[in-house]
Every structure is written in structure tokens, then in C-alpha cells.
Design an enzyme around this catalytic site. Structure first.
Site, PDB file in Angstrom:
ATOM      1  N   ASP A 178     -92.817  24.861  -1.384  1.00 28.19           N
ATOM      2  CA  ASP A 178     -94.146  24.589  -0.833  1.00 28.19           C
ATOM      3  C   ASP A 178     -94.026  23.680   0.392  1.00 28.19           C
ATOM      4  OD1 ASP A 178     -96.868  24.932  -0.621  1.00 28.19           O
ATOM      5  OD2 ASP A 178     -97.390  23.600  -2.252  1.00 28.19           O
ATOM      6  N   GLU A 213    -105.940  26.139  -6.764  1.00 27.89           N
ATOM      7  CA  GLU A 213    -105.124  24.943  -6.566  1.00 27.89           C
ATOM      8  C   GLU A 213    -105.986  23.715  -6.835  1.00 27.89           C
ATOM      9  OE1 GLU A 213    -102.153  22.896  -3.261  1.00 27.89           O
ATOM     10  OE2 GLU A 213    -103.332  24.652  -2.698  1.00 27.89           O
TER      11      GLU A 213
END
Length: 432
Positions: free
Chosen positions: A329, A232
Site C-alpha cells: 500500500d 476502507e
């Protein structure tokens, strides 16, 4: 209007959900008729042309070409963090700043606080049409179960039959480096129930290949699937995804591994990124892209317009037959100030950022394929509606050309019964 229709006339289904020999009209899939009984879809046929067209009755709805999708799967959320944004006064832009703000806030988390926030999120997801959510749970001490873990287990029971809620233990790879401790952690997660998964944070700032290997080995021993935050970041040297693909082959991993984010692929040179995706295509890996959060967190510097996007290589993954889902998310927390637990919002963002063609006929699949989270998903095989639960999301105002625009107003059917929303008057029969 009957709350449990037996027929849906003139419904527009996406191309990916229809049989290969489905007729086309002007190059687009013909409208469909669905029959439902005992909570399941019993028949799917092309709609009859005029003048034989069926009229609406109290138990047969005439949808006039309205779009329909199966119930959504929101494959990557954070119910422990959700709705904390209003009480956090300052957040430094970027992933690490969000983590710092969250760690400060979590000191005040209680059972009731987490439960109230997560239950609100599940209600939003239910209204959006989701049938399955997978939430990651921050697990900051190896020897201590976080407060949110049992709370979300309770909510999973409370919502059973409406939403399937899965939990992932989001831990640092260092916790798994010792084989005995990795085994103990996996045993504890496995004891939490069938909808618990082993998880970890794979990032260059905490890189630990030995811990990653032991995580996978422990999951294998305890029959657990794995869900990881991977790469990420926009660091070209990040190689977490490539390493996972290699380790799965070396271990002979028998479960499914979901890798979320994988933003670094977009920062790497073409040859490196595509070579990694080729390896992923040969492994039991599903990718999950989180467009909203990644856009907000990647290349984030105070007072500077971001130059790089955070979206991973979704088109290239799909071309290789890699199962790929889009998900919400974070929602209204330090990682993402936006969000609504509506997977269509994730697709809307991804469609713009990734310049995705045919969002309804092609990319809506990335919101609905719950089987892509299972151990042996049929990545290239279209699912069959016949015999499936009649869990449908009917979009009242959207059309296939403009989707996902005007997708907010919707009717949700669960096991064929009206669960949320109000059918438009045009769908109602003369006796309604």
C-alpha cells in the site's frame, strides 16, 4: 561463485508450493533440489539424503536449508504519492486527514517529481524481489488525465522485463454515474495499454451504487479488469463489498475484480461479515489486505490509543478459498509514514496483527500468487514450479519456524541469474 547457477541443493520451499505427495520429515516438507536452464525451472525433486548429498560447485549452490519463495507480487501500492511525507508538515490522523494532506501536496506535482519518486520505489521493489507491482493513481478530475498517469506508463516501459507495472485509475464513483461519461473514462483507460485497469473509491462517505454499477458495465464493454478501494473504514453499515458481489452476479461480469482493504468486515457482526464473504467466494473477486496502512489509519484519533484493528477477515476469506493477497500500500506518505516496498514486511505485520499460523508454509502464498490477479485464477490449485521462470527470492538468514523474522538479507534470482544480493560463503563451492 557462478552468477547463473544450474542447481540449487537443499532448499526449503513452502508447503503450498509443493506437490501434494511431497515427502515430509518430522512433519515438515523435505528439502528440495531445483534444476534450472534457459531461465526456467526444469526439475524439482526431494533432496538426496546423506551421504549422497550434493556438494556446492560454482554452478551448483548448496543452500543448507535456506528458504526460497517465487518472486513477489505487490498487488496494491501508490507510486504517485510515495516519498512525499518529508515535505508535508502536518497530517490530521485518519484516512480523511491523509486525503486532505495529499490533495494539498499534489498541487506541486510535476512530471519529473513523480518520476523520480516512483523510480526510486521501483528500485526498492526490485531489490526486495518483486516481479509485479500494481499501482493506483489518483484521478481527481473526470475530464483531465492526472500528471502521474503517463509518467507511470513511461516507467512501466523502462522497467519492462524486470518488473511488470500495472496502473489503476482511482476515481470517485460519481464520475461513473453518467453512463456516457463512464464509457468515455473506460475507453481512455483501455487506450492506455494492456496493463491499465479501471478503478474507484467505494466508501460510505461517497456511496453511489449507480456509479458503481456503471463502472462495472463500462469495464465489461471495454474488456477491462477492475481494482477498487472498498470499505476502507470501520463503519459496520458499510456494504460496498456485498454490493459489488451482488452486482457482478447481476451483470455477469467476465473479468476479475480486486477489492482492496475491506476493513469494515472486521467491524460488522459475525453473521453479516461471513454472509458477505460467502457471496465473495462465488464471485470473480480477489481480496487484498494492507495491514500496515490500515493499522495506522483505522480508529486513529490524536492522543488516543486505537482500540480496533484495521485488518480484514483474512483467515475467514482463506477458509472459503477466496484469493487473498497482502501488499505494501502506501510508503512514506501521509497515509503511511512507514514502508519499504518489501511485501515480506506486509506479511510480518499481518502475521502479528492477525495471529496467522505458519507464515512461511501457508501465508507466504499471499505474497507470490500473481495468478490471483488474472481473470481466471486457480484459487485452490497449487502452482507448478516446473517450467516457471526461475524468479526466486532466497532468504539467507531466515528459517521456516521464525519467518518472516530475519528475512532482510536475501539473494534475488531473475530467470536463474543473480540479480541482487550476495550469496553467503556457505553456499559457495570449493572452486568459487
Amino acid at each position: 561463485m557462478h552468477r547463473t547457477p544450474t542447481h540449487l541443493h537443499d532448499v526449503r520451499l513452502p508447503r503450498w508450493l509443493l506437490p501434494a505427495d511431497w515427502p515430509l520429515v518430522h512433519g515438515l516438507p523435505a528439502l528440495a533440489q531445483l534444476e534450472m536452464a534457459h531461465g526456467r525451472i526444469t526439475a524439482l525433486t526431494p533432496a538426496m539424503p546423506q551421504p549422497q548429498q550434493q556438494q556446492a560447485t560454482p554452478q551448483a549452490w548448496q543452500l543448507h536449508g535456506a528458504l526460497a519463495l517465487p518472486g513477489f507480487v505487490d498487488a496494491h501500492v501508490h507510486l504517485d504519492k510515495t516519498f512525499t511525507l518529508p515535505r508535508i508538515p502536518h497530517i490530521v490522523p485518519g484516512l480523511l486527514g491523509a486525503i486532505e494532506a495529499m490533495m494539498a501536496d499534489r498541487e506541486g506535482w510535476t512530471h519529473e517529481d513523480v518520476r523520480q519518486r516512483a523510480d526510486r520505489a521501483l528500485q526498492w521493489a526490485w531489490e526486495a524481489g518483486s516481479t509485479r507491482l500494481r499501482t493506483h493513481v489518483d484521478w481527481w478530475e473526470a475530464d483531465r488525465v492526472p500528471v502521474a498517469w503517463p509518467v507511470l506508463g513511461e516507467l512501466a516501459q523502462d522497467w519492462r522485463g524486470r518488473i511488470r507495472l500495472e496502473r489503476v485509475s482511482l476515481m470517485r464513483l460519481a464520475f461513473y454515474e453518467d453512463a456516457q461519461q463512464a464509457d468515455a473514462l473506460a475507453r481512455r483507460v483501455a487506450a492506455s495499454g494492456p496493463d491499465a485497469l479501471l478503478g474507484g473509491f467505494v466508501h460510505t462517505s461517497h456511496w453511489n451504487e449507480a456509479g458503481l454499477r456503471q463502472l462495472l458495465l463500462a469495464a465489461q464493454r471495454h474488456g477491462l479488469d477492475v481494482d477498487l478501494h472498498v470499505d476502507e473504514e470501520l463503519e459496520p453499515s458499510a456494504h460496498g463489498l456485498a454490493t459489488i458481489a451482488r452486482l457482478l452476479g447481476e451483470i455477469g461480469f467476465e473479468g476479475r475484480v480486486v477489492c482492496g482493504h475491506v476493513c469494515a468486515l472486521a467491524a460488522q457482526d459475525e453473521a453479516t461479515a461471513l454472509r458477505t464473504l460467502d457471496a465473495v467466494a462465488r464471485a470473480p473477486i480477489t481480496l487484498v489486505s494492507l495491514p500496515a496502512t490500515n493499522l495506522l489509519l483505522q480508529d486513529a484519533v490524536t492522543g488516543r490509543t486505537p482500540r480496533q484493528r484495521g485488518l480484514t477477515l483474512v483467515k475467514e476469506a482463506r477458509e472459503r478459498g477466496i484469493p487473498l493477497l497482502l501488499a505494501s500500500d502506501n510508503v512514506q506518505d501521509p497515509f503511511c509514514r512507514l514502508g519499504s516496498y518489501d511485501p515480506v514486511d506486509a506479511l510480518a505485520t499481518g502475521a502479528l496483527v492477525g495471529q496467522l499460523p505458519e507464515p512461511f508454509d501457508t501465508w507466504s502464498e499471499s505474497l507470490c500468487r500473481a495468478d490471483w490477479l488474472e481473470r481466471a485464477p486457480a484459487a485452490t490449485q497449487a502452482p507448478s514450479l516446473i517450467g516457471a521462470p526461475a524468479d526466486l527470492v532466497l532468504l539467507c538468514d531466515a528459517d521456516a519456524h521464525g519467518f518472516p523474522s530475519r528475512a532482510a538479507r536475501r539473494v534475488v534470482l531473475r530467470e536463474g541469474a543473480l540479480a541482487h544480493g550476495t550469496p553467503p560463503p556457505a553456499w559457495r563451492g570449493p572452486q568459487a
